[in-house]
Design an enzyme around this catalytic site. Sequence first.
Site, PDB file in Angstrom:
ATOM      1  CB  THR A 219     -16.658  52.880  19.785  1.00 19.38           C
ATOM      2  OG1 THR A 219     -15.790  52.079  18.990  1.00 19.38           O
ATOM      3  CG2 THR A 219     -16.184  52.840  21.231  1.00 19.38           C
TER       4      THR A 219
ATOM      5  CG  ASN B 132     -14.850  42.937  13.894  1.00 16.79           C
ATOM      6  OD1 ASN B 132     -15.500  42.308  14.725  1.00 16.79           O
ATOM      7  ND2 ASN B 132     -13.617  43.328  14.131  1.00 16.79           N
TER       8      ASN B 132
ATOM      9  CD  GLN C  25     -17.437  45.380   9.376  1.00 12.16           C
ATOM     10  OE1 GLN C  25     -17.713  45.348   8.178  1.00 12.16           O
ATOM     11  NE2 GLN C  25     -16.434  46.111   9.848  1.00 12.16           N
TER      12      GLN C  25
ATOM     13  CB  SER D  68     -20.352  52.768  12.373  1.00 10.93           C
ATOM     14  OG  SER D  68     -19.317  53.709  12.187  1.00 10.93           O
ATOM     15  N   GLY D  69     -21.472  55.252  10.545  1.00  8.63           N
ATOM     16  CA  GLY D  69     -21.517  55.920   9.252  1.00  8.63           C
ATOM     17  C   GLY D  69     -20.377  55.589   8.319  1.00  8.63           C
ATOM     18  CG  HIS D  70     -16.174  54.895   9.653  1.00 11.94           C
ATOM     19  ND1 HIS D  70     -15.068  54.108   9.420  1.00 11.94           N
ATOM     20  CD2 HIS D  70     -16.560  54.635  10.916  1.00 11.94           C
ATOM     21  CE1 HIS D  70     -14.789  53.402  10.498  1.00 11.94           C
ATOM     22  NE2 HIS D  70     -15.680  53.705  11.422  1.00 11.94           N
TER      23      HIS D  70
ATOM     24  CB  THR E  24     -23.870  70.697  20.167  1.00 11.55           C
ATOM     25  OG1 THR E  24     -23.970  71.591  21.278  1.00 11.55           O
ATOM     26  CG2 THR E  24     -24.432  71.364  18.921  1.00 11.55           C
TER      27      THR E  24
ATOM     28  CB  CYS F 167     -10.458  48.772  16.786  1.00 12.77           C
ATOM     29  SG  CYS F 167     -11.791  49.665  15.977  1.00 12.77           S
TER      30      CYS F 167
END
Length: 381
Positions: A70, A149, A178, A198-200, A236, A325
């Site tokens: 996002t 998606n 995706q 995206s990582g997940h 950070t 989402c």
Amino acid sequence: MLYFDHAATTPPYDSVIDAVGEVMGRHFGNPSSIHRLGIDAERLTAKARDVVAGLLRTSADEIAFTSGGTESNNLAILGTAREYASRGKHVITTEIEHASVYECFRYLERSGFEVTYVKPDRSGIVRADDVLAAVRDDTILVSVMHVNNEIGTIQPIGRIGRALRDKRRVLFHVDAVQSVGKLPVYPGELGIDLLSASGHKIRGPKGIGLLYKRKGVSLEPILLGGGQESGLRSGTENVPAIVGLAKAFRLTMENREQSAARMAGLRKRLLARLENVPGLVFNGSAADSDMAPHIVNVSAPGIKSEVIVHALEESGIYISTKSACSSGEDRPSRVLLAMGADRQTASSGIRFSLSAEHTPEQIDKLAEAVEAAMEKLRRFR
């Protein structure tokens, strides 16, 4: 329990969980600090950036880490619009984008930009010619997702990107959340200027993603502060998640071809089984080459999608309606409506999303559970 919702999120690799825990415990320094702990953290971040860049066949300085898909989409779209508004205020996207893209363009409309929303055909594919025909002299951005998606259709980003190379004043953004790990995704070869991941979605941690930004492209940051990520994204750096993302990226990409072939076979098996279930309508293209290997979307007109999801959950099977989402919203799928589906069909869409770890026997159990649930629900309709 059988989990068929991998397009929503994926269980992280055990080795990724271990790596994240180790970095949190042993390398907790701030990468911006000049002491040894900070330098160690910065080295881990730089190594992770090199790994990701190598897998995407890009340069390390073209990779910025974000909090997820996002944020990457928001940064690419809003950052481009604000940076290049003096060139023009016309932008192009499609009617079937993920909410994190679609809502950005809705926001730009409210901010004085003109947006062209390109319609898909009835199979859920946007024609490259329609996208290119919408480009004008004042167009500054085109954004087209790689894999939808909800229904899993593959969009012709290669053709669009290569054609836009001749229009140097127009940037091309691709939401590849995706597709990374399932399809070949190399921004330089596809003519992509900005790419989100995206990582997940690839068995990495939540809360971490990346944005590829081609050299020479400027973006106005949407987060201001200490100027981390080469001034593109202040805050950070989340070093444990960055390391976890890089590890998941490497493991996923190393096995991409074998995993994709396995998922494609499982997908074909599931489609064959679901063809025998009365009342189901397949959403997407009939051509396997047009579809991602991990997503199947069907509708059961007359039965609300949420009812089907909960009926399967009672059998220990987990699937989705629409995008995760927006799956809690009680309204028809925007994507299916854009494809020309009627409201009953668009209100009853359900998504099965697979992984390479699934077995043929699990696919059969899923199909049997769907058939039993549909038979039960039809009696109470």
